[in-house]
Design a protein around this motif. Structure first.
Motif, PDB file in Angstrom:
ATOM      1  N   THR A  80      29.929  37.818  36.489  1.00 26.93           N
ATOM      2  CA  THR A  80      32.175  37.674  36.384  1.00 26.93           C
ATOM      3  C   THR A  80      32.212  39.387  36.199  1.00 26.93           C
ATOM      4  OG1 THR A  80      31.932  35.561  35.088  1.00 26.93           O
ATOM      5  CG2 THR A  80      33.503  36.829  35.046  1.00 26.93           C
ATOM      6  N   LEU A  81      32.066  39.806  35.327  1.00 25.71           N
ATOM      7  CA  LEU A  81      31.891  41.230  35.217  1.00 25.71           C
ATOM      8  C   LEU A  81      31.774  42.290  37.109  1.00 25.71           C
ATOM      9  CD1 LEU A  81      31.472  42.499  31.589  1.00 25.71           C
ATOM     10  CD2 LEU A  81      34.197  41.895  32.995  1.00 25.71           C
ATOM     11  N   GLY A  82      31.013  41.536  37.507  1.00 25.92           N
ATOM     12  CA  GLY A  82      31.166  42.615  38.642  1.00 25.92           C
ATOM     13  C   GLY A  82      31.837  42.257  39.886  1.00 25.92           C
ATOM     14  N   LEU A  83      32.113  41.093  39.638  1.00 26.58           N
ATOM     15  CA  LEU A  83      32.602  40.539  41.146  1.00 26.58           C
ATOM     16  C   LEU A  83      34.873  40.806  40.177  1.00 26.58           C
ATOM     17  CD1 LEU A  83      31.783  35.900  41.350  1.00 26.58           C
ATOM     18  CD2 LEU A  83      32.180  37.877  42.961  1.00 26.58           C
ATOM     19  N   LEU A  84      35.024  40.580  39.325  1.00 30.24           N
ATOM     20  CA  LEU A  84      36.545  40.654  39.178  1.00 30.24           C
ATOM     21  C   LEU A  84      36.052  42.862  39.819  1.00 30.24           C
ATOM     22  CD1 LEU A  84      37.177  39.292  35.554  1.00 30.24           C
ATOM     23  CD2 LEU A  84      38.641  39.290  37.633  1.00 30.24           C
ATOM     24  N   SER A  85      35.116  43.770  38.773  1.00 25.33           N
ATOM     25  CA  SER A  85      34.966  44.792  39.612  1.00 25.33           C
ATOM     26  C   SER A  85      35.672  45.151  40.793  1.00 25.33           C
ATOM     27  CB  SER A  85      34.436  45.509  38.968  1.00 25.33           C
ATOM     28  OG  SER A  85      34.505  45.237  37.689  1.00 25.33           O
ATOM     29  N   ALA A  86      34.570  44.052  41.472  1.00 23.61           N
ATOM     30  CA  ALA A  86      34.348  45.007  43.303  1.00 23.61           C
ATOM     31  C   ALA A  86      35.958  44.287  44.059  1.00 23.61           C
ATOM     32  CB  ALA A  86      32.970  43.690  44.148  1.00 23.61           C
ATOM     33  N   VAL A  87      36.534  43.470  43.359  1.00 23.51           N
ATOM     34  CA  VAL A  87      38.002  43.222  44.141  1.00 23.51           C
ATOM     35  C   VAL A  87      38.285  43.722  43.233  1.00 23.51           C
ATOM     36  CG1 VAL A  87      39.262  41.225  43.911  1.00 23.51           C
ATOM     37  CG2 VAL A  87      36.846  40.433  43.878  1.00 23.51           C
ATOM     38  N   THR A  88      38.712  44.675  42.185  1.00 23.26           N
ATOM     39  CA  THR A  88      39.559  45.469  42.084  1.00 23.26           C
ATOM     40  C   THR A  88      39.776  46.702  42.719  1.00 23.26           C
ATOM     41  OG1 THR A  88      39.608  44.080  39.365  1.00 23.26           O
ATOM     42  CG2 THR A  88      40.388  46.970  39.859  1.00 23.26           C
ATOM     43  N   VAL A  89      38.286  46.777  42.734  1.00 21.57           N
ATOM     44  CA  VAL A  89      38.097  48.035  44.021  1.00 21.57           C
ATOM     45  C   VAL A  89      38.287  48.015  45.273  1.00 21.57           C
ATOM     46  CG1 VAL A  89      36.463  49.588  44.738  1.00 21.57           C
ATOM     47  CG2 VAL A  89      36.345  49.170  42.363  1.00 21.57           C
ATOM     48  N   ILE A  90      38.219  46.824  45.577  1.00 19.84           N
ATOM     49  CA  ILE A  90      38.749  46.450  47.299  1.00 19.84           C
ATOM     50  C   ILE A  90      40.517  46.418  47.261  1.00 19.84           C
ATOM     51  CG2 ILE A  90      39.002  44.954  49.010  1.00 19.84           C
ATOM     52  CD1 ILE A  90      36.448  43.770  48.019  1.00 19.84           C
ATOM     53  N   TRP A  91      40.686  45.816  45.467  1.00 19.18           N
ATOM     54  CA  TRP A  91      42.763  45.647  45.846  1.00 19.18           C
ATOM     55  C   TRP A  91      43.156  47.313  45.952  1.00 19.18           C
ATOM     56  CZ3 TRP A  91      45.543  46.568  41.782  1.00 19.18           C
ATOM     57  CH2 TRP A  91      47.115  45.839  41.142  1.00 19.18           C
ATOM     58  N   LEU A  92      42.164  48.088  44.737  1.00 16.49           N
ATOM     59  CA  LEU A  92      43.167  49.288  44.714  1.00 16.49           C
ATOM     60  C   LEU A  92      43.293  50.263  46.118  1.00 16.49           C
ATOM     61  CD1 LEU A  92      41.726  50.296  40.822  1.00 16.49           C
ATOM     62  CD2 LEU A  92      44.270  49.408  41.468  1.00 16.49           C
ATOM     63  N   LEU A  93      41.652  49.461  46.968  1.00 19.25           N
ATOM     64  CA  LEU A  93      42.022  50.450  47.833  1.00 19.25           C
ATOM     65  C   LEU A  93      43.129  50.190  49.230  1.00 19.25           C
ATOM     66  CD1 LEU A  93      37.836  50.881  48.564  1.00 19.25           C
ATOM     67  CD2 LEU A  93      39.194  52.910  48.678  1.00 19.25           C
ATOM     68  N   PHE A  94      42.693  49.096  49.643  1.00 21.25           N
ATOM     69  CA  PHE A  94      43.674  48.451  50.999  1.00 21.25           C
ATOM     70  C   PHE A  94      45.086  48.372  49.848  1.00 21.25           C
ATOM     71  CE2 PHE A  94      39.341  47.225  51.565  1.00 21.25           C
ATOM     72  CZ  PHE A  94      39.249  47.778  53.183  1.00 21.25           C
ATOM     73  N   GLY A  95      45.206  48.218  49.037  1.00 22.77           N
ATOM     74  CA  GLY A  95      46.522  48.091  48.324  1.00 22.77           C
ATOM     75  C   GLY A  95      47.336  48.795  48.038  1.00 22.77           C
ATOM     76  N   PHE A  96      46.506  50.340  47.531  1.00 29.97           N
ATOM     77  CA  PHE A  96      47.343  51.454  46.979  1.00 29.97           C
ATOM     78  C   PHE A  96      47.249  52.500  47.653  1.00 29.97           C
ATOM     79  CE2 PHE A  96      48.473  48.175  43.652  1.00 29.97           C
ATOM     80  CZ  PHE A  96      49.916  48.737  43.638  1.00 29.97           C
ATOM     81  N   GLY A  97      45.636  52.476  47.788  1.00 30.12           N
ATOM     82  CA  GLY A  97      44.930  53.559  48.985  1.00 30.12           C
ATOM     83  C   GLY A  97      45.876  53.960  50.188  1.00 30.12           C
ATOM     84  N   GLY A  98      46.143  53.344  50.466  1.00 28.20           N
ATOM     85  CA  GLY A  98      46.414  53.373  52.443  1.00 28.20           C
ATOM     86  C   GLY A  98      45.519  52.708  53.253  1.00 28.20           C
ATOM     87  N   CYS A  99      44.552  52.417  52.699  1.00 30.78           N
ATOM     88  CA  CYS A  99      43.307  52.406  53.456  1.00 30.78           C
ATOM     89  C   CYS A  99      43.853  50.676  54.176  1.00 30.78           C
ATOM     90  CB  CYS A  99      41.926  51.625  52.935  1.00 30.78           C
ATOM     91  SG  CYS A  99      41.131  53.661  51.844  1.00 30.78           S
ATOM     92  N   ARG A 100      42.623  50.731  56.034  1.00 35.44           N
ATOM     93  CA  ARG A 100      43.002  49.520  56.918  1.00 35.44           C
ATOM     94  C   ARG A 100      41.798  48.985  56.723  1.00 35.44           C
ATOM     95  NH1 ARG A 100      47.236  50.102  54.644  1.00 35.44           N
ATOM     96  NH2 ARG A 100      49.113  51.067  55.649  1.00 35.44           N
ATOM     97  N   LEU A 101      41.919  47.915  57.144  1.00 33.43           N
ATOM     98  CA  LEU A 101      40.527  46.825  57.271  1.00 33.43           C
ATOM     99  C   LEU A 101      39.337  47.602  57.937  1.00 33.43           C
ATOM    100  CD1 LEU A 101      38.329  45.373  55.755  1.00 33.43           C
ATOM    101  CD2 LEU A 101      40.297  43.017  56.903  1.00 33.43           C
ATOM    102  N   LEU A 102      40.319  47.585  59.640  1.00 33.55           N
ATOM    103  CA  LEU A 102      39.314  47.394  60.557  1.00 33.55           C
ATOM    104  C   LEU A 102      39.300  49.440  60.452  1.00 33.55           C
ATOM    105  CD1 LEU A 102      38.408  47.244  63.610  1.00 33.55           C
ATOM    106  CD2 LEU A 102      41.054  48.024  64.255  1.00 33.55           C
TER     107      LEU A 102
END
Length: 242
Positions: A80-102
């Motif tokens: 559970t902690l691994g899933l939440l941590s991974a999803v949080t990192v992805i959300w921070l990168l793509f949501g606030f870090g300005g990263c684009r998926l492609l």
């Protein structure tokens, strides 16, 4: 002759009565009283009112959630902690870090090519074990089947509301969809998915922990919502022609 019989019976009664112990007499009295009590109808046994549970469930929350219960209820904390941590990192990168998926996929592929090229040319050997991504097929098929089923149910519900010619249900459906659209306008799609993911992995665990305290509050909230809906229906919906 009758007098002689009476004389014989008379003196025999005294020793027979004397052999009877008072406890036996009391036992006989209790037996007669129990027999009389058994003839009386049983008193009604009070039946306890059923305990209110959210969504009308009768089984424990762990059984309701099924195979995902261990993850959602934090039985397996590492997963559970691994899933939440991974999803949080992805959300921070793509949501606030300005990263684009492609862009991120392309840059990750370039990095992988550079590392593989340097490894094979500088050390003159190729890596023995290449990285492989393995995604189990069964959970993906189950998730796709569940999503397809829910989408079909949603479309069937909308279609039935549109075709049954009930203006009340039609107006309520339009208002509900409009409210959801307003809430969705406050967040981006990625943020909305992240919020839903976090809620799914925290609310069931908190509910299981404080179930006895939450259920009475939920029951009162449901009663209040029904009262407000009845008032809204009497004030507005009842005036809509069928």
């Amino acid at each position: 002759m009758e007098e002689e019989k009476l004389e014989i019976v008379g003196p025999l009664e005294e020793p027979l009565m004397g052999n009877i112990v008072p406890e036996e007499i009391n036992g006989l009295d209790s037996l007669t009283s129990s027999d009389s009590d058994s003839e009386k109808p049983d008193s009604p046994v009070p039946i306890n009112a059923p305990i209110y549970r959210m969504f009308g469930r009768e089984r424990p929350i762990h059984m309701v959630l099924g195979g995902a219960a261990d993850v959602l209820l934090w039985r397996d904390k590492k997963v559970t902690l691994g899933l939440l941590s991974a999803v949080t990192v992805i959300w921070l990168l793509f949501g606030f870090g300005g990263c684009r998926l492609l862009t991120s996929l392309c840059r990750g592929s370039i990095l992988f090519l550079l590392l593989s090229f340097l490894w094979s040319n500088a050390l003159n050997k190729s890596p023995e074990n290449m990285m492989e991504i393995y995604i189990p097929e069964k959970p993906l098929l189950q998730a796709a089947s569940a999503m397809t089923f829910e989408l079909n149910c949603a479309f069937a519900t909308l279609r039935s509301i549109a075709l049954e010619r009930d203006i009340k249900n039609f107006v309520m459906a339009v208002i509900g969809l409009w409210l959801v659209s307003v809430i969705g306008n406050w967040f981006s799609f990625l943020s909305l998915l992240y919020i839903c993911f976090v809620l799914i992995h925290t609310v069931p665990m908190l509910y299981e922990k404080y179930e006895d305290e939450i259920d009475p509050i939920a029951e009162k909230a449901v009663i209040e919502m029904k009262k407000h809906y009845q008032a809204f229906e009497a004030k507005f919906l009842s005036k809509i022609p069928h």
